[in-house]
Scaffold this motif. Structure first.
Motif, short mmCIF file in Angstrom:
data_model
loop_
_atom_site.label_atom_id
_atom_site.label_comp_id
_atom_site.label_asym_id
_atom_site.label_seq_id
_atom_site.Cartn_x
_atom_site.Cartn_y
_atom_site.Cartn_z
N ASP A 54 0.89 -1.16 0.00
CA ASP A 54 0.00 0.00 0.00
C ASP A 54 0.93 1.21 0.00
O ASP A 54 1.34 1.69 1.05
N SER A 62 4.13 -7.06 4.53
CA SER A 62 3.31 -5.90 4.19
C SER A 62 4.20 -4.67 4.19
O SER A 62 4.95 -4.44 5.14
N THR A 101 3.89 -0.53 3.69
CA THR A 101 2.99 0.60 3.64
C THR A 101 3.81 1.88 3.61
O THR A 101 4.80 1.99 4.34
#
Length: 181
Positions: free
Chosen positions: A60, A99, A101
């Motif tokens: 993201d 992940s 971000t």
């Protein structure tokens, strides 16, 4: 295609050697760069290793700018991702996820890298950035120490590490623009 990929990896390694030689040079040329580009370049160097190791990558990422030395941030990312891959293998984690971000907060770009290979014992969290301290059987204790040095000295940022519900989380705050020195 394989030869071209090999060429880019050799070129990157050559640049890395030059960057390492220049690491303590106070006259390094810092500039504004796109964090998305640095992330993509770092991840591309893993080739198909993420896929081979069955690691799901969740990203993201917003288009944020950073002020510093791009290749040094790339080295930070490579080190953290490599550590996560080693942790997955050592702990025999099956459902592997990383992940990444990127977000903006005031004059900082925040890079968060989290992976689900379990955390680090609370008593070791503060020591993890000390030179020669390692939790690995074959580690040198230099990698995360250098990561902290690069983030603080070369990029003018800050680094925190926390255990999360998934595992380990690196929170890196980097200046979006040149700060007064």
């Amino acid at each position: 295609m394989l030869l071209l990929s090999f060429f880019f990896k050799i070129k990157f390694l050559s640049e890395t050697i030059d960057d390492f030689r220049d690491f303590f040079n106070p006259d390094k040329q810092k500039r504004e760069f796109d964090i998305k580009h640095a992330l993509n370049k770092s991840l591309s160097l893993f080739g198909n290793q993420l896929e081979t190791n069955k690691i799901k990558l969740n990203m993201d990422i917003s288009d944020e700018k950073i002020f510093g030395i791009e290749t040094e941030l790339e080295q930070v990312i490579l080190n953290i991702i490599t550590n996560s891959m080693e942790a997955f293998n050592e702990r025999k984690i099956e459902n592997r996820e990383i992940s990444i971000t990127v977000l903006s907060k005031q004059s900082y770009t925040i890079l968060i890298i989290e992976y689900n290979a379990g955390g680090v014992k609370e008593k070791n969290l503060e020591k993890i950035f000390d030179p020669y301290y390692t939790t690995k059987a074959t580690g040198t204790g230099i990698g995360l120490y250098m990561v902290k040095l690069v983030i603080k000295n070369s990029l003018g940022g800050d680094l925190k590490i926390n255990n999360s519900s998934k595992g380990l989380m690196y929170i890196i705050a980097l200046p979006s623009e040149k700060t007064k020195e």
